[in-house]
Write an enzyme that holds these catalytic residues in place. Structure first.
Site, mmCIF file in Angstrom:
data_model
loop_
_atom_site.group_PDB
_atom_site.id
_atom_site.type_symbol
_atom_site.label_atom_id
_atom_site.label_comp_id
_atom_site.label_asym_id
_atom_site.label_seq_id
_atom_site.Cartn_x
_atom_site.Cartn_y
_atom_site.Cartn_z
ATOM 1 N N LYS A 21 0.838 -1.218 0.000
ATOM 2 C CA LYS A 21 0.000 0.000 0.000
ATOM 3 C C LYS A 21 0.865 1.257 0.000
ATOM 4 O O LYS A 21 0.661 2.180 -0.777
ATOM 5 C CB LYS A 21 -0.929 0.013 1.232
ATOM 6 C CG LYS A 21 -1.809 -1.210 1.366
ATOM 7 C CD LYS A 21 -2.686 -1.163 2.604
ATOM 8 C CE LYS A 21 -1.949 -1.144 3.928
ATOM 9 N NZ LYS A 21 -1.223 -2.393 4.257
ATOM 10 N N ARG A 68 -9.855 -0.352 8.537
ATOM 11 C CA ARG A 68 -9.342 -1.669 8.961
ATOM 12 C C ARG A 68 -10.457 -2.566 9.464
ATOM 13 O O ARG A 68 -10.197 -3.697 9.859
ATOM 14 C CB ARG A 68 -8.379 -1.506 10.132
ATOM 15 C CG ARG A 68 -7.238 -0.641 9.811
ATOM 16 C CD ARG A 68 -5.978 -1.413 9.870
ATOM 17 N NE ARG A 68 -4.932 -0.521 9.421
ATOM 18 C CZ ARG A 68 -3.702 -0.872 9.228
ATOM 19 N NH1 ARG A 68 -3.331 -2.107 9.460
ATOM 20 N NH2 ARG A 68 -2.823 -0.022 8.800
ATOM 21 N N ARG A 80 11.977 -4.823 5.165
ATOM 22 C CA ARG A 80 11.628 -3.433 4.825
ATOM 23 C C ARG A 80 12.468 -2.450 5.647
ATOM 24 O O ARG A 80 12.728 -2.646 6.828
ATOM 25 C CB ARG A 80 10.151 -3.174 5.126
ATOM 26 C CG ARG A 80 9.826 -1.670 5.039
ATOM 27 C CD ARG A 80 8.374 -1.375 5.112
ATOM 28 N NE ARG A 80 7.709 -2.010 6.224
ATOM 29 C CZ ARG A 80 6.394 -2.071 6.351
ATOM 30 N NH1 ARG A 80 5.624 -1.541 5.436
ATOM 31 N NH2 ARG A 80 5.858 -2.658 7.391
ATOM 32 N N ARG A 134 11.128 -0.532 11.282
ATOM 33 C CA ARG A 134 9.989 -0.337 12.186
ATOM 34 C C ARG A 134 9.963 -1.388 13.288
ATOM 35 O O ARG A 134 10.213 -2.553 13.053
ATOM 36 C CB ARG A 134 8.677 -0.388 11.391
ATOM 37 C CG ARG A 134 8.271 0.955 10.835
ATOM 38 C CD ARG A 134 7.130 0.884 9.828
ATOM 39 N NE ARG A 134 5.988 0.095 10.269
ATOM 40 C CZ ARG A 134 4.880 -0.066 9.529
ATOM 41 N NH1 ARG A 134 4.788 0.504 8.338
ATOM 42 N NH2 ARG A 134 3.881 -0.805 9.981
ATOM 43 N N ARG A 188 -0.376 -8.986 13.354
ATOM 44 C CA ARG A 188 -0.997 -8.014 12.430
ATOM 45 C C ARG A 188 -1.744 -8.748 11.310
ATOM 46 O O ARG A 188 -2.835 -8.344 10.915
ATOM 47 C CB ARG A 188 0.084 -7.088 11.840
ATOM 48 C CG ARG A 188 0.599 -6.071 12.854
ATOM 49 C CD ARG A 188 1.964 -5.507 12.500
ATOM 50 N NE ARG A 188 2.001 -4.820 11.227
ATOM 51 C CZ ARG A 188 3.134 -4.547 10.560
ATOM 52 N NH1 ARG A 188 4.300 -4.914 11.061
ATOM 53 N NH2 ARG A 188 3.086 -3.929 9.418
HETATM 54 P P1 AP5 Z 1 4.886 -1.465 1.890
HETATM 55 O O1 AP5 Z 1 4.482 -0.742 0.654
HETATM 56 O O2 AP5 Z 1 5.596 -0.712 2.963
HETATM 57 O O3 AP5 Z 1 3.618 -2.279 2.483
HETATM 58 P P2 AP5 Z 1 2.311 -1.757 3.227
HETATM 59 O O4 AP5 Z 1 1.138 -2.438 2.600
HETATM 60 O O5 AP5 Z 1 2.298 -0.278 3.320
HETATM 61 O O6 AP5 Z 1 2.544 -2.452 4.645
HETATM 62 P P3 AP5 Z 1 2.451 -1.867 6.124
HETATM 63 O O7 AP5 Z 1 3.223 -2.822 6.991
HETATM 64 O O8 AP5 Z 1 2.852 -0.434 6.177
HETATM 65 O O9 AP5 Z 1 0.955 -2.012 6.396
HETATM 66 P P4 AP5 Z 1 0.276 -2.055 7.765
HETATM 67 O O10 AP5 Z 1 -1.124 -1.895 7.368
HETATM 68 O O11 AP5 Z 1 0.582 -3.259 8.567
HETATM 69 O O12 AP5 Z 1 0.975 -0.862 8.602
HETATM 70 P P5 AP5 Z 1 0.515 0.615 8.930
HETATM 71 O O13 AP5 Z 1 1.697 1.470 8.997
HETATM 72 O O14 AP5 Z 1 -0.600 1.003 8.035
HETATM 73 O O15 AP5 Z 1 5.788 -2.711 1.396
HETATM 74 C C1 AP5 Z 1 6.356 -3.636 2.335
HETATM 75 C C2 AP5 Z 1 7.723 -4.127 1.810
HETATM 76 O O16 AP5 Z 1 7.524 -4.860 0.591
HETATM 77 C C3 AP5 Z 1 8.698 -2.987 1.461
HETATM 78 O O17 AP5 Z 1 10.001 -3.389 1.800
HETATM 79 C C4 AP5 Z 1 8.554 -2.824 -0.070
HETATM 80 O O18 AP5 Z 1 9.753 -2.372 -0.675
HETATM 81 C C5 AP5 Z 1 8.229 -4.252 -0.503
HETATM 82 N N1 AP5 Z 1 7.315 -4.313 -1.657
HETATM 83 C C6 AP5 Z 1 6.210 -3.523 -1.883
HETATM 84 N N2 AP5 Z 1 5.577 -3.883 -3.017
HETATM 85 C C7 AP5 Z 1 6.295 -4.951 -3.512
HETATM 86 C C8 AP5 Z 1 6.125 -5.791 -4.666
HETATM 87 N N3 AP5 Z 1 5.101 -5.625 -5.511
HETATM 88 N N4 AP5 Z 1 7.020 -6.793 -4.867
HETATM 89 C C9 AP5 Z 1 8.067 -6.984 -3.984
HETATM 90 N N5 AP5 Z 1 8.278 -6.207 -2.865
HETATM 91 C C10 AP5 Z 1 7.396 -5.206 -2.648
HETATM 92 O O19 AP5 Z 1 -0.097 0.437 10.395
HETATM 93 C C11 AP5 Z 1 0.744 0.153 11.492
HETATM 94 C C12 AP5 Z 1 -0.057 0.003 12.765
HETATM 95 O O20 AP5 Z 1 -0.770 1.222 13.038
HETATM 96 C C13 AP5 Z 1 -1.132 -1.074 12.777
HETATM 97 O O21 AP5 Z 1 -0.606 -2.346 13.086
HETATM 98 C C14 AP5 Z 1 -2.068 -0.550 13.887
HETATM 99 O O22 AP5 Z 1 -1.504 -0.793 15.152
HETATM 100 C C15 AP5 Z 1 -2.048 0.939 13.634
HETATM 101 N N6 AP5 Z 1 -3.104 1.396 12.708
HETATM 102 C C16 AP5 Z 1 -2.899 1.925 11.461
HETATM 103 N N7 AP5 Z 1 -4.061 2.240 10.879
HETATM 104 C C17 AP5 Z 1 -5.024 1.911 11.767
HETATM 105 C C18 AP5 Z 1 -6.436 1.985 11.737
HETATM 106 N N8 AP5 Z 1 -7.087 2.441 10.651
HETATM 107 N N9 AP5 Z 1 -7.141 1.560 12.816
HETATM 108 C C19 AP5 Z 1 -6.487 1.087 13.903
HETATM 109 N N10 AP5 Z 1 -5.149 0.990 14.013
HETATM 110 C C20 AP5 Z 1 -4.421 1.390 12.938
HETATM 111 MG MG MG Z 2 2.461 1.132 4.905
#
Ligand code: AP5
Ligand code: MG
Length: 213
Positions: free
Chosen positions: A15, A88, A125, A158, A169
């Site tokens: 994402k 989510r 990552r 992270r 997660r």
């Molecule tokens: P990346 O693009 O960083 O993946 P992502 O989908 O953004 O993954 P996240 O881990 O950021 O998602 P998340 O939802 O768990 O975390 P968030 O910060 O939102 O890519 C990942 C890796 O893969 C990178 O190294 C990249 O280079 C590689 N890659 C990407 N695309 C690729 C491809 N096509 N092929 C190969 N490699 C690739 O949330 C964190 C925390 O915040 C949650 O756990 C929760 O505690 C809290 N939180 C956030 N939002 C909410 C909400 N709405 N409600 C409640 N709690 C929340």
């Molecule tokens: Mg992300």
């Protein structure tokens, strides 16, 4: 105006990577609730301290707190946004429509991928908080180890990107995703992309979806 985009996908599904592409190439504005929560933690506020233990464990923050942060950081008028990591759960999907989108032209894109291959992506990552660049030690390593190619800043691993927390997660994602997908599908607002493709291919798919809207 370009549609508002809601990115739905498991941790590590890409994402943030695609959001960065959409910002750089299509002028989208980005709102990542994960980034907003990490910024609040970095402030060291009382709220930030509470949030830290929740994020470090990989659990979800309560709906009211996240909606408040979202509303405070998003001004939809005349702008196209990417919502990354929100909603989510079904309640958040409904809240996004009711309190933020309010009938604006929007669509959800589901990053469809087998969860098992994501663990490796996530533990490798590294992120650059200032420039927003996202690296991967295997598939997209920085030119100089530990430094961002664009800004030169130190890369961050992270705290919630370790295998145990990632599994939690993933489980939370699995428990909540189906009702969200049914909600958007039922309204004809859902598109799916094969998120196991390369990042370049996924971006091409997303651009086609936007162009056909
Ligand atoms: P990346 O693009 O960083 O993946 P992502 O989908 O953004 O993954 P996240 O881990 O950021 O998602 P998340 O939802 O768990 O975390 P968030 O910060 O939102 O890519 C990942 C890796 O893969 C990178 O190294 C990249 O280079 C590689 N890659 C990407 N695309 C690729 C491809 N096509 N092929 C190969 N490699 C690739 O949330 C964190 C925390 O915040 C949650 O756990 C929760 O505690 C809290 N939180 C956030 N939002 C909410 C909400 N709405 N409600 C409640 N709690 C929340
Ligand atoms: Mg992300």
């Amino acid at each position: 105006m370009k549609p508002q985009l809601i990115l739905i996908g498991a941790p590590g599904s890409g994402k943030g990577t695609q959001a960065k592409n959409l910002i750089d190439e299509m002028g989208y504005n980005h709102i990542s609730t994960g980034d907003l929560l990490r910024a609040e933690i970095a402030k060291g506020s009382e709220l930030g301290q509470k949030l830290k233990s929740i994020l470090d464990a990989g659990n979800l923050v309560d709906d009211a707190t996240v909606l408040e942060l979202l509303n405070a950081n998003c001004e939809l008028e005349g702008k196209s946004y990417i919502f990354d990591g929100y909603p989510r759960n079904l309640e958040q999907a409904k809240a996004l429509d009711e309190h933020v989108l309010k009938g604006a032209n929007s669509m959800a894109i589901y990053f469809d991928i087998d969860l098992e291959i994501l663990i490796e992506r996530i533990v490798n990552r590294r992120t650059a908080p200032k420039s927003g660049e996202i690296y991967n030690l295997i598939t997209r390593p920085p030119k100089v180890p530990g430094k961002c190619d664009v800004s030169g800043e130190d890369l961050v691993h992270r705290k919630d990107d370790n295998e145990d927390t990632v599994r939690n997660r993933m489980n939370i994602f699995k428990e909540n995703v189906d009702p969200i997908l049914e909600y958007y599908e039922g309204q004809g607002r859902l598109q799916r992309v094969n998120a196991a493709s390369s990042a370049v291919e996924v971006f091409e798919l997303i651009k086609k979806i936007i162009d056909n809207k």
